[in-house]
Write an enzyme that holds these catalytic residues in place. Structure first.
Site, PDB file in Angstrom:
ATOM      1  N   GLY A 229      13.399   2.062  26.282  1.00  0.00           N
ATOM      2  CA  GLY A 229      12.825   2.639  27.484  1.00  0.00           C
ATOM      3  C   GLY A 229      13.457   2.053  28.732  1.00  0.00           C
ATOM      4  O   GLY A 229      14.681   1.933  28.839  1.00  0.00           O
ATOM      5  N   GLY A 232      16.280  -0.796  28.589  1.00  0.00           N
ATOM      6  CA  GLY A 232      17.667  -0.599  28.194  1.00  0.00           C
ATOM      7  C   GLY A 232      17.826  -0.214  26.741  1.00  0.00           C
ATOM      8  O   GLY A 232      17.031   0.553  26.188  1.00  0.00           O
ATOM      9  N   GLY A 258      15.266   9.763  24.936  1.00  0.00           N
ATOM     10  CA  GLY A 258      15.908   9.140  23.783  1.00  0.00           C
ATOM     11  C   GLY A 258      16.971  10.034  23.163  1.00  0.00           C
ATOM     12  O   GLY A 258      18.018   9.555  22.717  1.00  0.00           O
ATOM     13  N   ASP A 259      16.709  11.338  23.130  1.00  0.00           N
ATOM     14  CA  ASP A 259      17.700  12.284  22.601  1.00  0.00           C
ATOM     15  C   ASP A 259      18.954  12.273  23.471  1.00  0.00           C
ATOM     16  O   ASP A 259      20.078  12.328  22.969  1.00  0.00           O
ATOM     17  CB  ASP A 259      17.111  13.694  22.564  1.00  0.00           C
ATOM     18  CG  ASP A 259      15.763  13.738  21.867  1.00  0.00           C
ATOM     19  OD1 ASP A 259      15.533  12.915  20.968  1.00  0.00           O
ATOM     20  OD2 ASP A 259      14.941  14.593  22.238  1.00  0.00           O
TER      21      ASP A 259
END
Length: 315
Positions: A229, A232, A258-259
């Protein structure tokens, strides 16, 4: 070429609230938007927007309105003709970027559906650099579905791509136990659940993540790109480990960040970048996604200014 498989695609509806979410109350919305979603589709959208050849494999009924959303988003797809309508996921986000997400289960799939999806993925992946297996599995598919996909694709021999997996829970455990993936992309909570080892509170977060990832890499996983998140990301492979921190980011929606991080990592990989640059690219794309509303796919023009420091890690 990078191929993605999304077995459980979704229409992502994002509602931006005027104030923080208050359960049980009536609230006003500032805006609403719809995006073609599903983790593999999100990865493909980022890759396509950055000029890399890519294709998203997904089940798609000819009468599903989701097809129109994919076309409007210019997603290059290999549609596998299977019955059913793509699920709709709902995201509620406030002005501060705090996100509440409600995911529906999706269409129940049969063994025949699974075989059809696997055959299509094998065909699409021939000669590709990477195959990305991403997202939750719909009801009806066994938890080792991704293991079956990996086995079928690798049976093609020298033309088989490297395999990256971005899922969680039982599906991720099955892949790590029996699939020998080249790359996994968990977040820190998913990594802890997968390894069954808690983060050491006496260590700084990156070193604690490295210690847990070493339980898996390289014995059962080629590499792990662990997103943290706003803290890093950490990359761990057989040769070393690296940690990077993001640029200053005004978060508008974390959905799909995240993707986008995985897509940024793969963009750097296919360009032949060193490990530190793969980490840096992954963080830049993830941060850019978090700064955009809804499930938008960041392009190179959306990348945020500011440095992304990356350092080597050691225990």
């Amino acid at each position: 070429m990078i191929v993605t498989l999304t077995a459980n695609p979704s229409l992502d509806r994002t509602v931006t609230l005027a104030d923080a979410l208050r359960a049980g109350e009536v609230q006003s919305a500032l805006s609403v938007r719809e995006d073609a979603g599903g983790k593999g589709i999100n990865v493909t959208r980022v890759l396509a927007g950055s000029g890399v050849a890519t294709r998203a494999v997904l089940p798609l009924d000819a009468d599903d309105p989701f097809a129109a959303v994919l076309r409007s988003a210019h997603v290059p797809v290999l549609a596998v003709p299977l019955p059913g309508v793509a699920r709709a996921n709902l995201t509620l986000t406030d002005r501060e970027g705090v996100t509440t997400k409600i995911n529906l289960p999706g269409v129940t799939r049969t063994a025949e559906d699974a075989a059809t999806l696997i055959d299509a993925t094998v065909r699409a992946s021939a000669g590709a650099d990477w195959l990305v297996l991403a997202g939750s599995l719909p009801p009806g598919l066994a938890e080792d579905f991704y293991v079956e996909v990996i086995g079928a694709v690798r049976a093609a021999g020298a033309s088989a791509p490297r395999v990256a997996v971005d899922t969680s829970g039982a599906a991720l455990r099955a892949v790590v136990e029996r699939g020998l993936p080249d790359l996994i992309k968990p977040n820190d909570e998913e990594l802890v659940e997968l390894a069954g080892v808690a983060l050491d509170a006496d260590l700084p977060l990156p070193e604690a993540v490295l210690a847990v990832a070493r339980e898996l890499v390289p014995a059962r996983v080629g590499a792990a790109f662990v997103t943290l998140g706003g803290d890093g990301a950490v990359l761990v492979d057989a040769d070393g480990a690296w940690f990077g921190t993001p640029p200053p980011t005004r978060v508008r929606s974390t959905v799909g960040a995240g993707d986008s991080s995985l897509a940024g990592f793969l963009l750097a990989d296919v360009a032949g970048a060193a490990p530190d640059e793969r980490v840096r690219s992954g963080i830049r794309y993830g941060s850019a996604a978090a700064a955009l509303p809804g499930t938008q796919a960041p392009t190179p023009t959306d990348l945020l200014p500011g440095d992304v420091p990356v350092r080597s890690l050691a225990l």
